[in-house]
Write a protein that holds these residues in place. Sequence first.
Motif, mmCIF file in Angstrom:
data_model
loop_
_atom_site.group_PDB
_atom_site.id
_atom_site.type_symbol
_atom_site.label_atom_id
_atom_site.label_comp_id
_atom_site.label_asym_id
_atom_site.label_seq_id
_atom_site.Cartn_x
_atom_site.Cartn_y
_atom_site.Cartn_z
ATOM 1 N N THR A 19 0.870 -1.171 0.000
ATOM 2 C CA THR A 19 0.000 0.000 0.000
ATOM 3 C C THR A 19 0.906 1.219 0.000
ATOM 4 O OG1 THR A 19 -1.659 -1.189 1.282
ATOM 5 C CG2 THR A 19 -1.866 1.205 1.189
ATOM 6 N N ASN A 20 0.902 1.950 -1.114
ATOM 7 C CA ASN A 20 1.759 3.119 -1.225
ATOM 8 C C ASN A 20 1.088 4.332 -0.596
ATOM 9 O OD1 ASN A 20 3.929 1.918 -2.736
ATOM 10 N ND2 ASN A 20 2.456 1.723 -4.390
ATOM 11 N N VAL A 21 1.826 4.982 0.278
ATOM 12 C CA VAL A 21 1.377 6.181 0.977
ATOM 13 C C VAL A 21 2.528 7.176 0.938
ATOM 14 C CG1 VAL A 21 0.737 7.104 3.246
ATOM 15 C CG2 VAL A 21 -0.185 4.914 2.502
ATOM 16 N N LEU A 22 2.208 8.433 0.697
ATOM 17 C CA LEU A 22 3.221 9.485 0.687
ATOM 18 C C LEU A 22 3.061 10.317 1.949
ATOM 19 C CD1 LEU A 22 5.253 11.175 -1.293
ATOM 20 C CD2 LEU A 22 3.299 12.713 -1.374
ATOM 21 N N VAL A 23 4.138 10.480 2.696
ATOM 22 C CA VAL A 23 4.164 11.360 3.863
ATOM 23 C C VAL A 23 5.422 12.199 3.733
ATOM 24 C CG1 VAL A 23 4.249 11.529 6.380
ATOM 25 C CG2 VAL A 23 2.960 9.673 5.305
ATOM 26 N N GLU A 24 5.254 13.510 3.640
ATOM 27 C CA GLU A 24 6.403 14.392 3.492
ATOM 28 C C GLU A 24 6.053 15.781 4.004
ATOM 29 O OE1 GLU A 24 7.277 14.297 -0.691
ATOM 30 O OE2 GLU A 24 5.837 15.878 -1.145
ATOM 31 N N GLU A 25 7.034 16.655 3.974
ATOM 32 C CA GLU A 25 6.813 18.044 4.360
ATOM 33 C C GLU A 25 6.614 18.865 3.099
ATOM 34 O OE1 GLU A 25 8.885 21.715 6.781
ATOM 35 O OE2 GLU A 25 9.760 19.733 6.911
ATOM 36 N N ALA A 26 5.490 19.552 3.019
ATOM 37 C CA ALA A 26 5.186 20.389 1.864
ATOM 38 C C ALA A 26 5.770 21.780 2.070
ATOM 39 C CB ALA A 26 3.678 20.484 1.666
ATOM 40 N N ALA A 27 6.314 22.345 1.010
ATOM 41 C CA ALA A 27 6.810 23.725 1.047
ATOM 42 C C ALA A 27 5.606 24.647 0.860
ATOM 43 C CB ALA A 27 7.836 23.936 -0.054
ATOM 44 N N GLY A 67 1.619 15.184 -5.415
ATOM 45 C CA GLY A 67 1.702 14.074 -4.459
ATOM 46 C C GLY A 67 0.843 12.889 -4.868
ATOM 47 N N MET A 68 -0.376 13.172 -5.329
ATOM 48 C CA MET A 68 -1.268 12.088 -5.741
ATOM 49 C C MET A 68 -0.724 11.380 -6.980
ATOM 50 S SD MET A 68 -5.004 13.697 -4.969
ATOM 51 C CE MET A 68 -5.520 14.032 -3.278
ATOM 52 N N ASN A 69 -0.145 12.134 -7.902
ATOM 53 C CA ASN A 69 0.432 11.504 -9.085
ATOM 54 C C ASN A 69 1.685 10.704 -8.750
ATOM 55 O OD1 ASN A 69 -1.244 11.836 -11.396
ATOM 56 N ND2 ASN A 69 -0.895 14.032 -11.220
ATOM 57 N N ALA A 70 2.432 11.116 -7.748
ATOM 58 C CA ALA A 70 3.588 10.328 -7.306
ATOM 59 C C ALA A 70 3.119 8.964 -6.786
ATOM 60 C CB ALA A 70 4.369 11.071 -6.229
ATOM 61 N N VAL A 71 2.051 8.951 -5.990
ATOM 62 C CA VAL A 71 1.529 7.687 -5.480
ATOM 63 C C VAL A 71 0.912 6.878 -6.617
ATOM 64 C CG1 VAL A 71 -0.047 6.599 -3.828
ATOM 65 C CG2 VAL A 71 1.179 8.671 -3.177
ATOM 66 N N ALA A 72 0.208 7.539 -7.534
ATOM 67 C CA ALA A 72 -0.378 6.824 -8.681
ATOM 68 C C ALA A 72 0.716 6.142 -9.507
ATOM 69 C CB ALA A 72 -1.191 7.782 -9.548
ATOM 70 N N ARG A 73 1.849 6.828 -9.706
ATOM 71 C CA ARG A 73 2.965 6.204 -10.441
ATOM 72 C C ARG A 73 3.486 4.981 -9.691
ATOM 73 N NH1 ARG A 73 4.022 11.496 -11.412
ATOM 74 N NH2 ARG A 73 5.558 11.687 -9.752
ATOM 75 N N MET A 74 3.618 5.081 -8.360
ATOM 76 C CA MET A 74 4.079 3.924 -7.569
ATOM 77 C C MET A 74 3.096 2.766 -7.694
ATOM 78 S SD MET A 74 5.696 5.464 -4.043
ATOM 79 C CE MET A 74 4.498 6.732 -3.677
ATOM 80 N N ASP A 75 1.796 3.105 -7.813
ATOM 81 C CA ASP A 75 0.760 2.080 -7.933
ATOM 82 C C ASP A 75 0.622 1.545 -9.358
ATOM 83 O OD1 ASP A 75 0.141 2.369 -5.250
ATOM 84 O OD2 ASP A 75 -1.629 3.629 -5.602
ATOM 85 N N GLY A 76 1.275 2.213 -10.324
ATOM 86 C CA GLY A 76 1.091 1.832 -11.719
ATOM 87 C C GLY A 76 -0.306 2.178 -12.207
ATOM 88 N N ALA A 77 -0.897 3.212 -11.630
ATOM 89 C CA ALA A 77 -2.273 3.622 -11.939
ATOM 90 C C ALA A 77 -2.266 4.815 -12.898
ATOM 91 C CB ALA A 77 -2.995 3.996 -10.643
ATOM 92 N N PRO A 78 -3.389 5.058 -13.566
ATOM 93 C CA PRO A 78 -3.488 6.229 -14.447
ATOM 94 C C PRO A 78 -3.274 7.522 -13.656
ATOM 95 C CG PRO A 78 -5.385 4.777 -14.741
ATOM 96 C CD PRO A 78 -4.620 4.277 -13.560
ATOM 97 N N PRO A 79 -2.803 8.571 -14.332
ATOM 98 C CA PRO A 79 -2.553 9.836 -13.638
ATOM 99 C C PRO A 79 -3.834 10.492 -13.126
ATOM 100 C CG PRO A 79 -2.020 10.021 -15.984
ATOM 101 C CD PRO A 79 -2.434 8.616 -15.732
ATOM 102 N N ILE A 80 -3.655 11.289 -12.116
ATOM 103 C CA ILE A 80 -4.737 12.091 -11.547
ATOM 104 C C ILE A 80 -4.792 13.387 -12.347
ATOM 105 C CG2 ILE A 80 -5.520 13.285 -9.466
ATOM 106 C CD1 ILE A 80 -5.544 10.150 -9.376
ATOM 107 N N THR A 81 -5.992 13.797 -12.741
ATOM 108 C CA THR A 81 -6.107 14.989 -13.585
ATOM 109 C C THR A 81 -6.638 16.211 -12.849
ATOM 110 O OG1 THR A 81 -8.297 14.274 -14.324
ATOM 111 C CG2 THR A 81 -6.390 13.626 -15.686
ATOM 112 N N SER A 82 -7.359 16.003 -11.748
ATOM 113 C CA SER A 82 -7.866 17.168 -11.020
ATOM 114 C C SER A 82 -8.056 16.844 -9.538
ATOM 115 C CB SER A 82 -9.198 17.658 -11.612
ATOM 116 O OG SER A 82 -10.204 16.688 -11.430
ATOM 117 N N VAL A 83 -7.950 17.883 -8.740
ATOM 118 C CA VAL A 83 -8.156 17.752 -7.297
ATOM 119 C C VAL A 83 -9.156 18.804 -6.840
ATOM 120 C CG1 VAL A 83 -5.874 16.798 -6.800
ATOM 121 C CG2 VAL A 83 -6.213 19.246 -6.702
#
Length: 186
Positions: A19-27, A67-83
């Motif tokens: 299960t890919n999860v991203l946790v980081e500090e945002a600028a 961030g969502m597209n980074a996780v989508a790439r790790m999942d091998g999933a289609p890109p996210i287009t809007s939030v």
Amino acid sequence: MTTLLAARSDRPVQFLWGTNVLVEEAALQDIVRDDVRLPEAGPTCEDLAPARFVTNPAALEEVFLAGMNAVARMDGAPPITSVVVRIQGWREGHGIPAAAESSPYVGWCCLFATPAPSTAESGCLSLADPRAGSDLTAMPGLPWGRQVLIRPVPGALAIAPGWLTHSVVPIEHGQQLVMAVATCSR
């Protein structure tokens, strides 16, 4: 954490429970106002006007989209287009029981937090895997062996699959948080 199966000589090792999860500090400089303050009085959770807290909504959306597209790439999933980003004020007593989202990914970013809580877990975002556990798993339903806690400090960013169970540890007396919460679509 990923669990490995014992490999047979004719099959490679398989990864389970990944299960890919991203946790980081945002600028957040040039995105969040310097004078961010949550009014002391108000409900335990309320949606707030973004203009009161965010100087550049498009840049905040881009933080979540990246961030969502980074996780989508790790999942091998289609890109996210809007939030879609909501700004929320969380005050003492607010907590969220275990929940999930229909969105492919969900994200949280702490924009403001005061004061430092006396309890380290107060206001933490908790992530847990809702799938049934396996034999010898420390706690069935938690293949990671534990919940992942993200402390609510300014800049803390977490992106997780929408199906992953999330909750918020109740906020203690006097603590206030301004959170950006994002969902997405493909």
